[in-house]
Design a protein around this motif. Structure first.
Motif, PDB file in Angstrom:
ATOM      1  N   ALA A  55      42.219  49.907  46.952  1.00 37.38           N
ATOM      2  CA  ALA A  55      42.236  48.559  46.377  1.00 37.38           C
ATOM      3  C   ALA A  55      41.588  48.620  45.004  1.00 37.38           C
ATOM      4  N   SER A  56      42.035  47.774  44.110  1.00 44.23           N
ATOM      5  CA  SER A  56      41.463  47.746  42.763  1.00 44.23           C
ATOM      6  C   SER A  56      40.169  46.951  42.748  1.00 44.23           C
ATOM      7  N   MET A  57      39.328  47.235  41.760  1.00 44.30           N
ATOM      8  CA  MET A  57      38.104  46.467  41.623  1.00 44.30           C
ATOM      9  C   MET A  57      38.427  45.005  41.312  1.00 44.30           C
ATOM     10  N   ALA A  58      39.466  44.771  40.511  1.00 44.24           N
ATOM     11  CA  ALA A  58      39.845  43.398  40.181  1.00 44.24           C
ATOM     12  C   ALA A  58      40.208  42.625  41.442  1.00 44.24           C
ATOM     13  N   ASN A  59      40.921  43.271  42.372  1.00 41.98           N
ATOM     14  CA  ASN A  59      41.305  42.598  43.607  1.00 41.98           C
ATOM     15  C   ASN A  59      40.106  42.372  44.506  1.00 41.98           C
ATOM     16  N   ILE A  60      39.225  43.347  44.601  1.00 41.57           N
ATOM     17  CA  ILE A  60      38.013  43.207  45.418  1.00 41.57           C
ATOM     18  C   ILE A  60      37.178  42.022  44.929  1.00 41.57           C
ATOM     19  N   LYS A  61      37.037  41.922  43.613  1.00 40.87           N
ATOM     20  CA  LYS A  61      36.272  40.810  43.040  1.00 40.87           C
ATOM     21  C   LYS A  61      36.957  39.472  43.302  1.00 40.87           C
ATOM     22  N   ALA A  62      38.289  39.440  43.139  1.00 42.81           N
ATOM     23  CA  ALA A  62      39.019  38.191  43.321  1.00 42.81           C
ATOM     24  C   ALA A  62      38.953  37.713  44.767  1.00 42.81           C
ATOM     25  N   VAL A  63      39.070  38.632  45.707  1.00 43.63           N
ATOM     26  CA  VAL A  63      38.982  38.276  47.120  1.00 43.63           C
ATOM     27  C   VAL A  63      37.591  37.732  47.447  1.00 43.63           C
ATOM     28  N   HIS A  64      36.567  38.394  46.923  1.00 44.23           N
ATOM     29  CA  HIS A  64      35.206  37.952  47.195  1.00 44.23           C
ATOM     30  C   HIS A  64      34.953  36.567  46.621  1.00 44.23           C
ATOM     31  N   GLU A  65      35.466  36.318  45.423  1.00 44.01           N
ATOM     32  CA  GLU A  65      35.284  35.013  44.796  1.00 44.01           C
ATOM     33  C   GLU A  65      36.001  33.922  45.599  1.00 44.01           C
ATOM     34  N   ARG A  66      37.232  34.215  46.050  1.00 39.52           N
ATOM     35  CA  ARG A  66      37.976  33.240  46.833  1.00 39.52           C
ATOM     36  C   ARG A  66      37.243  32.937  48.155  1.00 39.52           C
ATOM     37  N   CYS A  67      36.762  33.969  48.805  1.00 41.36           N
ATOM     38  CA  CYS A  67      36.074  33.779  50.089  1.00 41.36           C
ATOM     39  C   CYS A  67      34.740  33.069  49.922  1.00 41.36           C
ATOM     40  N   ARG A  68      34.052  33.358  48.838  1.00 42.95           N
ATOM     41  CA  ARG A  68      32.770  32.690  48.603  1.00 42.95           C
ATOM     42  C   ARG A  68      32.958  31.188  48.444  1.00 42.95           C
ATOM     43  N   HIS A  69      34.083  30.788  47.852  1.00 43.71           N
ATOM     44  CA  HIS A  69      34.392  29.356  47.688  1.00 43.71           C
ATOM     45  C   HIS A  69      34.461  28.657  49.041  1.00 43.71           C
ATOM     46  N   TYR A  70      34.942  29.362  50.060  1.00 43.20           N
ATOM     47  CA  TYR A  70      35.095  28.779  51.397  1.00 43.20           C
ATOM     48  C   TYR A  70      33.949  29.149  52.343  1.00 43.20           C
ATOM     49  N   GLY A  71      32.999  29.914  51.876  1.00 45.97           N
ATOM     50  CA  GLY A  71      31.899  30.329  52.737  1.00 45.97           C
ATOM     51  C   GLY A  71      32.301  31.365  53.766  1.00 45.97           C
ATOM     52  N   ILE A  72      33.317  32.164  53.461  1.00 48.61           N
ATOM     53  CA  ILE A  72      33.795  33.203  54.378  1.00 48.61           C
ATOM     54  C   ILE A  72      33.241  34.556  53.928  1.00 48.61           C
ATOM     55  N   PRO A  73      32.543  35.269  54.790  1.00 42.95           N
ATOM     56  CA  PRO A  73      32.031  36.589  54.396  1.00 42.95           C
ATOM     57  C   PRO A  73      33.170  37.602  54.210  1.00 42.95           C
ATOM     58  N   VAL A  74      32.973  38.535  53.307  1.00 44.74           N
ATOM     59  CA  VAL A  74      33.852  39.700  53.160  1.00 44.74           C
ATOM     60  C   VAL A  74      33.129  40.894  53.758  1.00 44.74           C
ATOM     61  N   MET A  75      33.740  41.495  54.763  1.00 40.97           N
ATOM     62  CA  MET A  75      33.169  42.671  55.408  1.00 40.97           C
ATOM     63  C   MET A  75      34.074  43.865  55.141  1.00 40.97           C
ATOM     64  N   LEU A  76      33.521  44.854  54.485  1.00 39.79           N
ATOM     65  CA  LEU A  76      34.291  46.044  54.151  1.00 39.79           C
ATOM     66  C   LEU A  76      34.365  47.009  55.323  1.00 39.79           C
ATOM     67  N   ASP A  77      35.491  47.678  55.472  1.00 39.35           N
ATOM     68  CA  ASP A  77      35.490  48.961  56.161  1.00 39.35           C
ATOM     69  C   ASP A  77      35.304  49.972  55.036  1.00 39.35           C
ATOM     70  N   ALA A  78      34.072  50.410  54.862  1.00 39.33           N
ATOM     71  CA  ALA A  78      33.714  51.283  53.738  1.00 39.33           C
ATOM     72  C   ALA A  78      33.711  52.750  54.133  1.00 39.33           C
ATOM     73  N   THR A  79      34.456  53.090  55.174  1.00 39.68           N
ATOM     74  CA  THR A  79      34.493  54.458  55.668  1.00 39.68           C
ATOM     75  C   THR A  79      34.909  55.443  54.591  1.00 39.68           C
ATOM     76  N   ARG A  80      35.909  55.057  53.778  1.00 38.48           N
ATOM     77  CA  ARG A  80      36.376  55.942  52.702  1.00 38.48           C
ATOM     78  C   ARG A  80      36.241  55.243  51.348  1.00 38.48           C
ATOM     79  N   ALA A  81      35.180  54.470  51.193  1.00 38.73           N
ATOM     80  CA  ALA A  81      34.951  53.740  49.948  1.00 38.73           C
ATOM     81  C   ALA A  81      34.711  54.684  48.772  1.00 38.73           C
ATOM     82  N   LEU A  82      34.173  55.872  49.045  1.00 36.65           N
ATOM     83  CA  LEU A  82      33.954  56.838  47.974  1.00 36.65           C
ATOM     84  C   LEU A  82      35.283  57.233  47.339  1.00 36.65           C
TER      85      LEU A  82
END
Length: 480
Positions: free
Chosen positions: A213-240
């Motif tokens: 996923a792109s950083m731009a998309n990660i940021k946009a999703v987080h911003e959208r979810c924050r507006h609704y009070g929905i947490p973003v939980m990563l599966d960061a298994t291969r985040a590196l």
């Protein structure tokens, strides 16, 4: 040339002018210990795969020549990790090894609250039980087998909101792991934000072929979810690996270190589950990491019942020491992840040149064969990816795994097969284990099998477990 590129620019004098000389790259380590492997005969492999019910998960490792079943828990640990295991504190409560692990997670991932688990699915279980109520809907960027199981086990329902390009193996979109914001909004509008306990955002999406996923998309999703009070939980298994692709493909990140990018990815979330058997370079272990102390408190209550005390969570002290060291080691330089992804790309390039249909762009942790195109003579219900994985093993002793209709399982309400658009065989590369020569052997075998693919028979179930069937199911060739 971008920082960390595998073929690096080297300044050289040539007739009084600076010139860029292209040079080969090599792995950023040298071999210290080896493990013998042996090649079996074709007759032996025919017998072994039949005994295993044509399921590569049921083969014995001693009968496998090159094992590309998974990158989970199969990495070669470094000398520093082995040394760290010698100082593991095996105290039942308050182990100092736990506190070293806690510090590593805070420094590298940025989460304050650590809940250790024996592996990633333990973290998935805790997160699902703490946050999901019956009837909830969990949007995510393509399902993963154990993640969806735990979400459904807690009474939730997974909804795929990944971009359409992720379902097209031939699409060259650089970030096929992105969430489609319109699809996400539709889920929120249809069910209400109060029925969306969190968004499940996987980095380097496994079932899509290891796509970032792109950083731009990660940021946009987080911003959208924050507006609704929905947490973003990563599966960061291969985040590196996701961070590496951001550095290589996304504007504005070429001069940032992978460590910095990884931290920025995590900053746009409220927590993460991690199977440490991948990026973190250990054979066992995982964790749930969050920012909210209340979520951590509730998870630790369940941890004591299902895993172990809050300061070991199912891991020995020596395992926590190796894990803490692995977390630091994976981001010390960009060379490690660059070489890791580079070997995957090397295998992918060999297969593309041989005309083998694969998921493109090549992903971070493995090469995914397009079984639907390779075995075009087989109907979907005849399990082409399962049949192709068995055929590759018969040819060369290379073990991959199915990622298609068998892995997708059945709808718990209707009992009908899930029918994913992607019908794939995954060839997953363990970290720091195999050489390029092993990749050459693998590519030659797959090219040969592809050339004769019309001879591969379809399969049918002879045993089908009710849950996560791909691990233990058994099959037989279709008659005729």
């Amino acid at each position: 040339m971008r920082r960390g590129a595998l073929v690096r620019g080297c300044r050289a004098r040539c007739d009084g002018e600076d010139a860029v000389e292209r040079r080969s790259w090599a792995e950023p380590y040298r071999v210290k210990v080896v493990e013998p492997i042996r090649m079996t005969t074709r007759a032996e492999r025919e017998e072994r795969i039949a005994e295993a019910g044509y399921n590569t998960f049921l083969l014995r490792s001693e009968d496998v020549y090159i094992d590309l079943l998974t990158d989970s828990g199969t990495a070669a640990m470094s000398d520093q990790q082995w040394a760290a295991m010698m100082v593991g504190d095996e105290a039942y409560a308050g182990s100092r090894s736990y506190y070293r692990l806690e510090e590593a997670v805070r420094l590298v991932y940025g989460y304050e609250e650590l809940v250790p688990t024996h592996q990633g699915r333990g973290a998935e279980h805790l997160l699902s039980q703490v946050l999901i109520s019956p009837g909830d809907v969990v949007p995510g960027n393509m399902y993963f087998t154990t993640t969806r199981f735990h979400q459904e086990y807690a009474g939730g329902r997974f909804v795929d909101v990944i971009i359409d390009e992720a379902h097209d193996p031939e699409s060259l979109h650089p970030f096929k792991g992105n969430i489609d914001l319109d699809k996400l909004q539709a889920v929120i509008d249809t069910h209400g934000a109060d029925r969306v306990p969190y968004v499940s955002f996987e980095t380097n999406v496994n079932m899509a072929g290891g796509q970032p996923a792109s950083m731009a998309n990660i940021k946009a999703v987080h911003e959208r979810c924050r507006h609704y009070g929905i947490p973003v939980m990563l599966d960061a298994t291969r985040a590196l690996e996701n961070a590496w692709f951001i550095q290589q493909r996304e504007g504005g990140y070429a001069d940032r270190s992978v460590a910095e990018i990884l931290r920025e990815v995590c900053d746009h979330s409220e927590g993460a589950t991690v199977s440490s058997k991948k990026d973190n370079l250990v054979n066992i272990g995982g964790f749930l990491a969050v920012r909210d102390p209340e979520i951590a408190r509730r998870a630790r209550t369940l941890l004591v019942a299902f895993e172990g005390l809050q300061t070991y969570g199912g891991m020995a002290g020596r395992d926590m020491e190796a894990l803490a060291r692995g977390i630091h080691e994976m981001v010390e330089t960009d060379d490690h992840v660059g070489a890791r992804v580079g070997q995957v790309e090397y295998l992918g390039d060999l297969l593309v040149k041989a005309g083998v249909p694969i998921v493109r762009p090549v992903g971070g942790h493995g090469v995914f064969l397009d079984a639907r195109r390779i075995c075009s003579h087989l109907a979907h219900e005849h399990l082409p990816a399962q049949a192709l994985a068995a055929a590759i093993y018969r040819d060369s002793g290379v073990r991959g795994m199915e990622r298609g209709i068998v892995s997708a399982g059945r709808d718990p309400q209707t009992g009908e097969h899930h029918t994913p658009k992607l019908e794939l065989v995954r060839l997953t590369l363990p970290r720091r284990v195999y050489t390029q020569a092993h990749m050459d052997v693998t590519a030659e075998s797959i090219a040969h099998v592809t050339d004769e693919a019309e001879q591969i028979p379809g399969l049918e179930f002879t045993y089908e477990p009710g849950e996560l069937r791909f691990f233990q199911a058994r099959f037989q060739p279709l008659s005729g």
